[in-house]
Design an enzyme around this catalytic site. Structure first.
Site, PDB file in Angstrom:
ATOM      1  CG  HIS A 480      -1.752   1.203   1.393  1.00  0.00           C
ATOM      2  ND1 HIS A 480      -3.096   1.224   1.100  1.00  0.00           N
ATOM      3  CD2 HIS A 480      -1.459   2.470   1.815  1.00  0.00           C
ATOM      4  CE1 HIS A 480      -3.586   2.431   1.322  1.00  0.00           C
ATOM      5  NE2 HIS A 480      -2.596   3.205   1.768  1.00  0.00           N
ATOM      6  CD  GLU A 481       1.572   3.955   3.596  1.00  0.00           C
ATOM      7  OE1 GLU A 481       1.971   4.972   2.982  1.00  0.00           O
ATOM      8  OE2 GLU A 481       0.483   3.918   4.196  1.00  0.00           O
ATOM      9  CG  HIS A 487      -0.093   8.455  -6.953  1.00  0.00           C
ATOM     10  ND1 HIS A 487      -1.253   8.621  -6.238  1.00  0.00           N
ATOM     11  CD2 HIS A 487      -0.276   9.160  -8.094  1.00  0.00           C
ATOM     12  CE1 HIS A 487      -2.092   9.372  -6.917  1.00  0.00           C
ATOM     13  NE2 HIS A 487      -1.514   9.723  -8.044  1.00  0.00           N
TER      14      HIS A 487
END
Length: 715
Positions: A480-481, A487
């Site tokens: 997730h991180e 991104h």
């Protein structure tokens, strides 16, 4: 083999050579430069001659230059081992935040921006987006209030709120709580956790100190057989940052006062207006619908856990009194996973050594998004450092650095730097998060400034006999991180304020939440896994010592273990989501009072604990006769102080995440064509356009909730 070209980034790595004095001096320099520019624009540009080119563009370039340095100046307070550096970082952020408030409340600048807006110049989409956002910010900072006492009071409130935010984070990072336990009180906990605990001396001889950091706390709640031990750990964590109780209380009151000054009914209405949801009513309808859908499932799951507790106590010759506590949840969930689903978290963790798992994740991103990650070590790190010292491009010796590149045929260009700070240390940020160090943007000369991004984690440290091993839950957290980091790296925006994860909060988590699905895909789990005993002869010998004659394990996670893990994916999902829902509803409750007196008189600790009991039906110390303010868990939730105020529902952006995954990747998670489409249509855009447009452009339609509810088993 990566070419030499890929080892020579065209842009220098960020430097971490600041001193306490230079941090504050740099902040003052940035402020002085921006103030001179602002004064010059006001002096030289009349309203009738104002344009994007002579007002907004120079302001944007100044903002880019400030963000390029200010993010790192503020980062020191999260990761530095030196108290003076952390304090200086906090002081620098105070100066920068106060300047930002002053800027947002300059009537003369607002008049120029307002004049540009009214001219309707026909700008490119990102510049038009910038103009609209900037104009709205002035309005939301009181430019519609009459100059004088009201506006001055609003400014003082905002400056105080920034100071409270700094105090809250400082209190968390510098909290170093722990509990001394006798070894028998820790029975059941994994040996590799116990060997890493501090050993007592003097009055604590023979005891071990369990900290409240995640690598110690989670295993205690999952595996400690002694319920009193789990209770002490749970209650200690709920009271770890009680000095933040007054900080949060004052913050909530001031937010409400500021919102009402600006003409809003409450802070939630003020905050949500600028998000995808637009209105608190939209959020409340969604949360209430989810609450009604989860309620029955939560009760069923709780009854199952109670039956496990009863059976466990019966086997020990103890009487079950019908109570099921918060400190029972993880322990009996672990028993359920092992007995009913054949999922042994400790055995699974042996297949996820931290470093090989990271390599596997980076490989997944390379394949899907067309990237190359090149670790910078040794001579290459020295080459990038000041005076050929590689230590100057990191803030701690444990930190890893990667240069990141395009690997598509049409481009092998540089994308930026990725930093990994993986292990806990004193006074470091205590959770797992992604921090932007330098945003990407287009410089004044038309060239690109490339980003730098950091993952700050707190995984269990390796020992001589074992590498750091990740439980599956930690694999999900890491994916997730790291998704936030990707991104950050692949975003390509003109202006730094829209770079990467700089989106509205109720969309910002969606890209990373979507990537969590890969952690539940059989082929991905197989690819990411590698049993630690296969990494070195020393690790094999260590494994053999504890295995006591068992055959060597397979190198990859066996299919039957993968099947069991996936079969158990939604075990206690309703309980977990009710826990998330508790935070979301509490967040809305405290930011949506009927009147100002209500929030002034509200006991946040009582409301926090009462709402959790009401939603989850799980007992706390109040069932043992304690008052309802037995704990102050809200004082340990940093998101309530930072960007997620009246926005914790944003974690329910899983609606967008599930829709995007089911639409593009469900049939083939490693579809590189869809991966590239996702990269360019979603990740690359950052916050440079309306986020709903980003989602609908990618999906080819309006988003739907079907996939989200299907994931929860509620369709």
């Amino acid at each position: 083999m990566v070419s030499d070209k890929l080892r020579r980034p065209p842009q220098a790595a960020p430097l971490f050579t600041e001193t306490p004095d230079s941090i504050v001096d740099d902040a003052k320099r940035l402020i002085a430069h921006s103030r001179i520019l602002q004064d010059q624009i006001v002096r030289d540009v009349r309203s009738d001659a104002a344009s994007f080119a002579n007002v907004l563009r120079p302001l944007a370039h100044a903002e880019n230059a400030m963000n390029l340095e200010s993010h790192i100046l503020g980062f020191y307070k999260e990761v530095s081992a030196e108290q003076k550096l952390r304090d200086a970082s906090g002081e620098a952020m105070k100066l920068l935040n106060e300047f930002a408030i002053d800027t947002a409340m300059r009537e003369d600048l607002f008049q120029l921006v307002d004049a540009v807006l009214k001219k309707n110049e026909g700008l490119d989409p990102e510049s038009e987006h910038l103009l609209q956002k900037r104009h709205k910010e002035y309005i939301r900072n009181g430019m519609r209030l009459s100059a004088g006492p009201q506006r001055d009071h609003l400014k003082e409130i905002q400056k105080r709120l920034h100071q409270l935010d700094t105090d809250f984070g400082k209190n968390q990072n510098e909290e170093n709580g722990g509990i001394w336990f006798d070894t028998q009180e820790l029975e059941g906990m994994p040996e590799d956790v116990l060997v890493g605990l501090e050993k007592g001396t003097g009055a604590n001889t023979g005891k071990l100190r369990l900290t409240l950091e995640m690598p110690d706390r989670f295993p205690a709640l999952q595996y400690a057989k002694n319920s009193e031990t789990r209770k002490r750990v749970f209650i200690a964590f709920e009271n770890e940052c009680n000095q933040n109780v007054s900080v949060l209380n004052e913050t909530i009151v001031l937010r409400d006062e500021a919102a009402r000054l600006l003409g809003y009914p409450n802070h939630a209405a003020f905050r949500i207006e600028a998000k995808m949801a637009k209105k608190p009513e939209t959020v409340n309808i969604f949360l209430n619908d989810l609450r009604s859908r989860l309620s029955a499932g939560g009760q069923r799951e709780l009854e199952n856990l109670k039956q496990l507790k009863k059976a466990d106590l019966d086997s020990r010759g103890e009487v079950f009194d019908g109570l099921f506590f918060h400190w029972d949840v993880e322990y009996y969930k672990e028993i359920m996973m092992e007995k009913q689903y054949s999922v042994d978290e400790q055995k699974i963790a042996e297949y996820f050594p931290l470093q090989t798992t990271i390599q596997g994740m980076l490989g997944t991103f390379e394949h899907l998004f067309g990237l190359d990650f090149v670790e910078i070590t040794g001579d290459e790190r020295n080459r990038l450092g000041v005076f050929r010292k590689g230590s100057s491009i990191v803030w701690h010796e444990d930190v890893q650095v990667f240069s990141v590149w395009d690997n598509d045929e049409e481009s092998t260009g540089f994308l930026g730097y990725l930093y990994l700070d993986l292990f806990p240390r004193e006074n470091k940020f205590g959770h797992i998060a992604n921090f932007n160090l330098q945003p990407g943007f287009i410089r004044e000369d038309g060239t690109r400034q490339y980003p730098a991004t950091a993952l700050v984690c707190n995984f269990t440290k390796p020992t001589p006999k074992k590498p750091s091993l990740l439980k599956h839950m930690e694999v999900v957290f890491l994916f997730h991180e790291l998704g936030h980091g990707i991104h950050d790296l692949v975003s390509r925006t003109v202006y730094s304020r829209f770079h990467g994860t700089e989106t509205v909060i109720d969309f910002g988590e969606a890209p990373s939440q979507m990537l969590e699905h890969w952690c539940w895909t059989p082929s991905s789990l197989k690819s990411l896994s590698r049993h630690y005993s296969s990494l070195s002869p020393e690790y094999l010998e260590s494994w053999q010592e504890q295995a006591k004659g068992d055959s060597p394990p397979p190198e990859k996670l066996p299919d039957e273990m993968i099947d069991s893990l996936i079969r158990a994916k939604h075990v206690n999902d309703a309980v977990l989501n009710l826990r998330i829902l508790h935070l979301s509803i509490f967040d809305m409750m405290i930011h949506e009072p009927e009147n100002h007196e209500q929030i002034e008189n509200m006991n946040l600790s009582v409301e926090y604990n009462r709402l959790r009991k009401e939603l989850m039906k799980i007992d706390g110390p109040e069932a043992l006769g304690e008052s309802e303010d037995w704990g102050h868990g809200q004082a340990n939730i940093r998101h309530l102080m930072e960007e997620y105020d009246a926005g914790l529902y944003g974690y329910l952006s899983q609606v967008f995440a599930a829709d995007m995954f089911y639409t593009a990747f469900k049939q083939d998670p490693m579809n590189a064509k869809e991966g590239r489409r996702y990269r360019y249509a979603v990740l690359e855009k950052g916050g440079s356009q309306d986020e709903m447009k980003t989602v609908t452009d990618f999906l080819g339609r309006e988003p739907r909730t079907d996939a989200f509810y299907k994931e929860l088993g509620l369709s």
